[in-house]
Design an enzyme around this catalytic site. Structure first.
Site, mmCIF file in Angstrom:
data_model
loop_
_atom_site.group_PDB
_atom_site.id
_atom_site.type_symbol
_atom_site.label_atom_id
_atom_site.label_comp_id
_atom_site.label_asym_id
_atom_site.label_seq_id
_atom_site.Cartn_x
_atom_site.Cartn_y
_atom_site.Cartn_z
ATOM 1 N N LEU A 121 0.839 -1.195 0.000
ATOM 2 C CA LEU A 121 0.000 0.000 0.000
ATOM 3 C C LEU A 121 0.885 1.260 0.000
ATOM 4 O O LEU A 121 0.718 2.158 -0.817
ATOM 5 C CB LEU A 121 -0.915 -0.028 1.240
ATOM 6 C CG LEU A 121 -1.772 1.197 1.535
ATOM 7 C CD1 LEU A 121 -2.764 1.457 0.414
ATOM 8 C CD2 LEU A 121 -2.532 1.013 2.865
ATOM 9 N N ILE A 153 8.087 -1.970 1.712
ATOM 10 C CA ILE A 153 7.213 -3.127 1.551
ATOM 11 C C ILE A 153 7.879 -4.391 2.109
ATOM 12 O O ILE A 153 8.975 -4.770 1.681
ATOM 13 C CB ILE A 153 6.828 -3.309 0.060
ATOM 14 C CG1 ILE A 153 6.153 -2.034 -0.478
ATOM 15 C CG2 ILE A 153 5.945 -4.539 -0.123
ATOM 16 C CD1 ILE A 153 4.914 -1.577 0.294
ATOM 17 N N THR A 154 7.193 -5.016 3.057
ATOM 18 C CA THR A 154 7.700 -6.255 3.664
ATOM 19 C C THR A 154 7.522 -7.414 2.679
ATOM 20 O O THR A 154 6.486 -7.519 2.032
ATOM 21 C CB THR A 154 6.944 -6.544 4.981
ATOM 22 O OG1 THR A 154 7.074 -5.407 5.827
ATOM 23 C CG2 THR A 154 7.492 -7.771 5.698
ATOM 24 N N ILE A 333 17.688 -2.840 33.241
ATOM 25 C CA ILE A 333 17.884 -3.898 34.245
ATOM 26 C C ILE A 333 19.210 -4.627 33.979
ATOM 27 O O ILE A 333 19.886 -5.064 34.918
ATOM 28 C CB ILE A 333 16.677 -4.880 34.225
ATOM 29 C CG1 ILE A 333 15.453 -4.181 34.828
ATOM 30 C CG2 ILE A 333 16.989 -6.177 34.964
ATOM 31 C CD1 ILE A 333 14.139 -4.927 34.663
ATOM 32 N N GLU A 359 1.982 -0.466 9.946
ATOM 33 C CA GLU A 359 0.522 -0.613 9.929
ATOM 34 C C GLU A 359 -0.207 0.522 10.659
ATOM 35 O O GLU A 359 -1.231 0.309 11.314
ATOM 36 C CB GLU A 359 0.129 -2.008 10.441
ATOM 37 C CG GLU A 359 0.450 -3.032 9.360
ATOM 38 C CD GLU A 359 0.554 -4.454 9.826
ATOM 39 O OE1 GLU A 359 -0.361 -4.865 10.526
ATOM 40 O OE2 GLU A 359 1.530 -5.118 9.482
HETATM 41 C C1 LIG Z 1 9.903 -2.067 8.522
HETATM 42 C C2 LIG Z 1 8.658 -1.569 7.836
HETATM 43 C C3 LIG Z 1 7.860 -2.461 7.130
HETATM 44 C C4 LIG Z 1 6.727 -1.989 6.437
HETATM 45 N N1 LIG Z 1 5.983 -2.881 5.695
HETATM 46 C C5 LIG Z 1 4.965 -2.414 4.936
HETATM 47 C C6 LIG Z 1 4.237 -3.284 4.061
HETATM 48 O O1 LIG Z 1 4.479 -4.487 4.009
HETATM 49 N N2 LIG Z 1 3.254 -2.751 3.275
HETATM 50 C C7 LIG Z 1 2.947 -1.432 3.301
HETATM 51 O O2 LIG Z 1 2.051 -1.021 2.558
HETATM 52 N N3 LIG Z 1 3.601 -0.569 4.134
HETATM 53 C C8 LIG Z 1 4.598 -1.030 4.944
HETATM 54 N N4 LIG Z 1 5.294 -0.176 5.778
HETATM 55 C C9 LIG Z 1 4.954 1.242 5.770
HETATM 56 C C10 LIG Z 1 4.305 1.736 7.053
HETATM 57 O O3 LIG Z 1 2.975 1.321 7.114
HETATM 58 C C11 LIG Z 1 4.471 3.265 7.088
HETATM 59 O O4 LIG Z 1 5.845 3.536 7.281
HETATM 60 C C12 LIG Z 1 3.659 3.918 8.191
HETATM 61 O O5 LIG Z 1 2.285 3.813 7.935
HETATM 62 C C13 LIG Z 1 4.021 5.410 8.360
HETATM 63 O O6 LIG Z 1 4.011 6.062 7.145
HETATM 64 P P1 LIG Z 1 5.259 6.981 6.718
HETATM 65 O O7 LIG Z 1 6.483 6.173 6.910
HETATM 66 O O8 LIG Z 1 5.011 7.524 5.366
HETATM 67 O O9 LIG Z 1 5.287 8.135 7.771
HETATM 68 P P2 LIG Z 1 4.529 9.543 7.638
HETATM 69 O O10 LIG Z 1 3.133 9.312 7.217
HETATM 70 O O11 LIG Z 1 5.361 10.458 6.807
HETATM 71 O O12 LIG Z 1 4.532 10.034 9.134
HETATM 72 C C14 LIG Z 1 5.653 10.722 9.705
HETATM 73 C C15 LIG Z 1 5.253 11.180 11.110
HETATM 74 O O13 LIG Z 1 4.145 12.075 11.024
HETATM 75 C C16 LIG Z 1 3.080 11.611 11.840
HETATM 76 N N5 LIG Z 1 1.792 11.911 11.227
HETATM 77 C C17 LIG Z 1 1.428 11.768 9.937
HETATM 78 N N6 LIG Z 1 0.149 12.119 9.774
HETATM 79 C C18 LIG Z 1 -0.315 12.498 10.998
HETATM 80 C C19 LIG Z 1 -1.566 12.952 11.498
HETATM 81 N N7 LIG Z 1 -2.623 13.088 10.712
HETATM 82 N N8 LIG Z 1 -1.670 13.241 12.820
HETATM 83 C C20 LIG Z 1 -0.599 13.084 13.648
HETATM 84 N N9 LIG Z 1 0.607 12.656 13.226
HETATM 85 C C21 LIG Z 1 0.744 12.352 11.926
HETATM 86 C C22 LIG Z 1 3.293 10.094 11.927
HETATM 87 O O14 LIG Z 1 2.645 9.525 13.059
HETATM 88 C C23 LIG Z 1 4.796 10.023 11.999
HETATM 89 O O15 LIG Z 1 5.208 10.216 13.321
HETATM 90 C C24 LIG Z 1 6.392 -0.629 6.507
HETATM 91 C C25 LIG Z 1 7.187 0.260 7.239
HETATM 92 C C26 LIG Z 1 8.313 -0.198 7.904
HETATM 93 C C27 LIG Z 1 9.163 0.780 8.676
#
Ligand SMILES: Cc1cc2nc3c(=O)[nH]c(=O)nc-3n(C[C@H](O)[C@H](O)[C@H](O)COP(=O)(O)OP(=O)(O)OC[C@H]3O[C@@H](n4cnc5c(N)ncnc54)[C@H](O)[C@@H]3O)c2cc1C
Length: 377
Positions: A121, A153-154, A333, A359
């Site tokens: 996604l 993407i995992t 600890i 997620e």
């Molecule tokens: C190891 C790993 C594996 C992953 N695997 C998958 C996968 O298999 N498939 C997939 O689709 N995605 C995957 N992801 C993506 C993951 O779902 C996103 O990284 C996550 O949803 C955050 O999105 P972003 O990294 O774009 O952060 P951003 O959306 O840029 O957020 C940055 C910061 O802003 C804050 N923020 C953003 N909007 C708001 C709001 N409205 N109110 C308050 N705070 C806000 C966030 O909480 C965060 O602290 C993976 C991520 C990682 C790190």
């Protein structure tokens, strides 16, 4: 809830973790390589098709079994748990919405572990704001032509099938998003760089590029324009599973801390006798019991087809934060040894951090909970 069945799943998962996962956990972290050999052993236990239809080689178990299994895997290795979690998300969408023809062809291999799943996604400019994805798909004759990019993407390079969320109509907002399946080896699907992650280093995370990626029009999963709904539905399950992972991680933090607190002596006594140490362990136990109870409540809701988005968001926010706290407390600890890679807690902290991000971040969970309390759409 089938208590006997749950006990059997837990016993089987614990044995599997002890014999096949924990011996390789440190190596997975150090080498940052996908542990094919571990996954092959896990597949023998039916882990890939735990809740899937026995007609397709699944085990036909329920969400209690799925969360117990996930919790136990996370106790041994968050890399393994997250790999299975990503597969489960893709498999849940596929099992519910794919056509019979696709299911007949792919589900036996998905359930046996021969065909790992990938749920894609997120994009470079659309994570929390998932509705902002830019990847597109349009029909040319009998084929979808997909273009765009996915990030973070995992299972990105180890999967047999990819469920991609794409825009099939740019004018309709989230109702213009659909899910399309691409199989491994498609020449239009290219792998970008692998992420060099702080934790869950055994899991395979990276970028996908779709460049005129052509698939049969039958690879549309479910209905056109319903993809965003499917993604949100499955993310609720994902948050439940991440919550179960947090229970496993916290139990590991507690067990490592108890063992160390009993062995390590300072000022002529075991450090566990100091309240500052034992209260940290007590706080871990409180968080484990709380998250476990909420995990079970959500199983009940899922099994009874009741809404569980808000409890799943609560579990993910609570479990993720408490797991990070527990890992930090476990390091404390362990004192100086806690800061060393010779001991487990530093890895637990690096691994646990994903529970606050993947997620949907903790902030996004709080947004879901707050909006629901205030009836904000
Ligand atoms: C190891 C790993 C594996 C992953 N695997 C998958 C996968 O298999 N498939 C997939 O689709 N995605 C995957 N992801 C993506 C993951 O779902 C996103 O990284 C996550 O949803 C955050 O999105 P972003 O990294 O774009 O952060 P951003 O959306 O840029 O957020 C940055 C910061 O802003 C804050 N923020 C953003 N909007 C708001 C709001 N409205 N109110 C308050 N705070 C806000 C966030 O909480 C965060 O602290 C993976 C991520 C990682 C790190």
């Amino acid at each position: 809830m089938n208590i006997k069945q749950n006990e059997m799943v837990r016993k089987m998962a614990r044995e599997l973790v002890k014999n096949e996962v924990m011996p390789f956990d440190k190596e997975m972290d150090q080498k940052a390589e996908f542990p094919w050999h571990v996954m092959k052993e896990i597949a023998k236990y039916g882990a890939f098709g735990l809740t899937e239809d026995p007609a397709y080689g699944g085990a036909g178990l329920d969400s209690y079994a799925e969360t117990i299994f996930t919790e136990e895997m996370a106790y041994g290795s968050s890399s393994i748990a997250i790999t299975l979690d990503a597969h489960y998300l893709a498999a849940h969408i596929f099992a519910k919405y794919a056509s019979k023809e696709l299911k007949d062809r792919l589900m036996p291999d998905m359930n046996s572990g021969n065909c790992i799943g990938c749920f894609a996604l997120t994009e470079p400019s659309a994570g929390s704001d998932a509705a902002g994805i830019k990847s597109t798909a349009h029909l040319e004759g009998d084929e979808w032509v997909i273009n765009g990019q996915k990030a973070w993407i995992t299972n990105y390079s180890v999967s047999g099938f990819y469920l991609l969320a794409v825009l099939t109509d740019k004018t309709k907002g989230t109702r213009g998003i659909s899910v399309i399946m691409v199989e491994k080896g498609n020449p239009g699907l290219k792998f970008g760089h692998k992420e060099d992650k702080m934790g869950i280093r055994g899991s395979d995370t990276g970028e996908l590029f779709m460049s005129n990626c052509r698939v049969p029009k039958e690879n549309l999963i479910g209905e056109l324009g319903k993809g965003f709904k499917y993604c949100m539905e499955v993310l609720d399950i994902g948050r439940h599973l991440i919550g179960a992972m947090s229970v496993g991680v916290m139990r590991r933090c507690m067990d490592e801390s108890v063992k160390y607190a009993n062995e390590r002596k300072a000022f002529g006594q075991s450090i566990g006798k100091f309240e500052a140490v034992s209260f940290k362990i007590a706080d871990m136990k409180i968080a484990i019991e709380t998250a476990e109870a909420l995990t079970e409540k959500i199983c009940y809701l899922r099994e009874n087809k009741q809404p569980f988005s808000v409890p799943a968001a609560c579990l993910k926010a609570y479990g993720g934060q408490r797991a990070v706290w527990s890992a930090d407390a476990a390091i404390q600890i362990h004192g100086g040894n806690g800061y060393s890679k010779e001991f487990v807690p530093e890895r637990l902290l690096r691994d646990a951090k994903i529970l606050e991000i993947g997620e949907g971040t903790t902030e996004i969970q709080k947004m879901i909970i707050g909006n629901s309390m205030l009836s904000i759409k």
